[in-house]
Design an enzyme around this catalytic site. Structure first.
Site, PDB file in Angstrom:
ATOM      1  N   LYS A  36       0.851  -1.186   0.000  1.00  0.00           N
ATOM      2  CA  LYS A  36       0.000   0.000   0.000  1.00  0.00           C
ATOM      3  C   LYS A  36       0.884   1.232   0.000  1.00  0.00           C
ATOM      4  O   LYS A  36       1.625   1.484   0.953  1.00  0.00           O
ATOM      5  CB  LYS A  36      -0.907  -0.003   1.233  1.00  0.00           C
ATOM      6  CG  LYS A  36      -1.760   1.239   1.317  1.00  0.00           C
ATOM      7  CD  LYS A  36      -2.734   1.172   2.461  1.00  0.00           C
ATOM      8  CE  LYS A  36      -3.557   2.437   2.540  1.00  0.00           C
ATOM      9  NZ  LYS A  36      -4.525   2.401   3.627  1.00  0.00           N
ATOM     10  N   LYS A  62      -2.145  -1.583  -3.915  1.00  0.00           N
ATOM     11  CA  LYS A  62      -2.995  -0.402  -3.960  1.00  0.00           C
ATOM     12  C   LYS A  62      -2.172   0.857  -3.935  1.00  0.00           C
ATOM     13  O   LYS A  62      -1.283   0.936  -3.085  1.00  0.00           O
ATOM     14  CB  LYS A  62      -3.920  -0.517  -2.739  1.00  0.00           C
ATOM     15  CG  LYS A  62      -4.492   0.719  -2.172  1.00  0.00           C
ATOM     16  CD  LYS A  62      -5.228   0.385  -0.924  1.00  0.00           C
ATOM     17  CE  LYS A  62      -5.785   1.669  -0.392  1.00  0.00           C
ATOM     18  NZ  LYS A  62      -6.369   1.535   0.887  1.00  0.00           N
TER      19      LYS A  62
HETATM   20  C1  PBG Z   1      -7.878   3.122   5.171  1.00  0.00           C
HETATM   21  C2  PBG Z   1      -7.980   3.034   3.709  1.00  0.00           C
HETATM   22  C3  PBG Z   1      -7.713   4.008   2.744  1.00  0.00           C
HETATM   23  C4  PBG Z   1      -8.160   3.470   1.527  1.00  0.00           C
HETATM   24  C5  PBG Z   1      -8.598   2.189   1.790  1.00  0.00           C
HETATM   25  N1  PBG Z   1      -8.458   1.926   3.136  1.00  0.00           N
HETATM   26  C6  PBG Z   1      -7.242   5.394   2.860  1.00  0.00           C
HETATM   27  C7  PBG Z   1      -5.874   5.746   3.290  1.00  0.00           C
HETATM   28  O1  PBG Z   1      -5.021   4.903   3.564  1.00  0.00           O
HETATM   29  O2  PBG Z   1      -5.672   6.944   3.401  1.00  0.00           O
HETATM   30  C8  PBG Z   1      -8.149   4.170   0.214  1.00  0.00           C
HETATM   31  C9  PBG Z   1      -9.163   3.685  -0.750  1.00  0.00           C
HETATM   32  C10 PBG Z   1      -9.447   4.590  -1.888  1.00  0.00           C
HETATM   33  O3  PBG Z   1      -8.790   5.627  -2.100  1.00  0.00           O
HETATM   34  O4  PBG Z   1     -10.388   4.263  -2.624  1.00  0.00           O
HETATM   35  N2  PBG Z   1      -6.686   2.934   5.747  1.00  0.00           N
END
Ligand code: PBG
Length: 328
Positions: free
Chosen positions: A198, A251
């Protein structure tokens, strides 16, 4: 293998439509798709999210209106994000059984036995400061104290009815902490899909707006991964494999296809690509602007993820795609 024109002509395999169809290598099907859903407190609510046109905040009682049509189209997996009725320093509402995420999981688990329920396990939606962990007095994120809090969130989600929990916080050791907590409670059949790769990404902007999870100070770069460091990203993702993750998420997906294909080569775990909110809006805006043909553009983009090696695709477009795929 050497191939020479004019003896070899690639177009011989592309000229005939039937053969073209027979030789399809990678498909995108409804069964590959996961639909993210935001649940909020209240009753009778379906409130469009301004930052994400086409996406809404749902109260638990109205969830059938989004779940049933999706299931009819063959989308059977849902990823839940909870918007709590209160926030505090340690994100207590994230593990509160009376909050929307837990309520949604238990009511859907009872009503839709064929639905596969995944809970996003994090703290940023539940903490007053918007960080994904416990903040120390000097403003750092305490890794090991965060693990305890995250394990509690995961436990409550599993107790509520989640088949799978998906930690998205990026603390070190969260997969083993969550696995141990689930196993200690006898919930050995609840799967853990970790957001293993991530990135600290600008593409989460609309989501943070939608989930009210923008950090009130600093940013998430002390725990999320730098886009510049492919080796570090792979090492971090493979740590989660060692800790017992059942599946991995990459992601954002679209700008990390190199990571997907490297992970595909280095592990046999199922991989999911998450088309995040910023990518969703890039595509939506291009469609609205008339620069992208909606159906073909969306299919091509999401097929790219499958081609790179994703088993699953998490996308706000899931129902739209499934409806297009049904038409053939
Ligand atoms: C929570 C989370 C996030 C997303 C999914 N789970 C946001 C972040 O880490 O700031 C992002 C999903 C998206 O942008 O569609 N931790």
């Amino acid at each position: 293998m050497m191939s020479y024109f004019p003896i070899v002509r690639m177009r011989r395999l592309r000229e005939n439509a039937t053969l073209r169809h027979m030789l399809t290598e990678v498909t995108l099907e409804a069964r590959h798709l996961v639909l993210p859903i935001f649940v909020r407190p209240g009753r009778g609510v379906c409130e469009p999210v301004e930052a994400l046109p086409g996406v809404a905040h749902w109260s638990v009682d109205r969830l059938p209106e989004i779940v049933e049509p999706a299931m009819e189209l063959g989308v059977k997996a849902f990823l839940f994000f909870g918007l709590p009725s209160y926030k505090d320093e340690d994100g207590t509402s994230g593990a509160d059984m009376s909050q929307p995420a837990q309520q949604a999981l238990s009511s859907l688990r009872a009503c839709y036995p064929d639905a596969y329920l995944i809970a996003d396990t994090c703290l940023c939606e539940y903490t007053s400061h918007g960080h994904c962990g416990h903040v120390t007095p000097d403003g750092r994120i305490d890794n090991d104290e965060s693990l305890r809090l995250l394990a509690n969130v995961a436990l409550s989600q599993a107790r509520a009815g989640a088949h799978m929990v998906a930690p998205s916080d990026m603390m070190d050791g969260r997969v083993s902490a969550i696995r141990a907590a689930l196993d200690a409670e006898g919930m050995t059949d609840v799967a853990v899909m970790s957001y293993a790769a991530k990135l600290a990404s600008a593409f989460y902007g609309p989501f943070r707006h939608a989930a009210g999870s923008t950090p009130s100070f600093g940013d998430r770069r002390s725990y999320q991964l730098p886009a510049s460091n492919p080796r570090e990203i792979i090492r971090d993702a493979l740590m989660d494999v060692g800790e017992g993750a059942d599946a991995l998420v990459v992601k954002p997906a679209g700008c990390c296809l190199d990571i997907v294909s490297r992970l595909r080569a280095e592990t046999d775990l199922p991989l999911a690509g998450y088309v995040v909110s910023g990518e969703y809006m890039m595509l939506r805006s291009a469609i609205a602007f008339g620069s992208l043909e909606e159906e073909r553009g969306l299919l091509e983009y999401h097929t790219g993820l499958r081609r790179a090696g994703c088993d699953l695709v998490i996308t706000y477009f899931a129902s739209e795609l499934a409806s297009r795929l049904k038409k053939g």
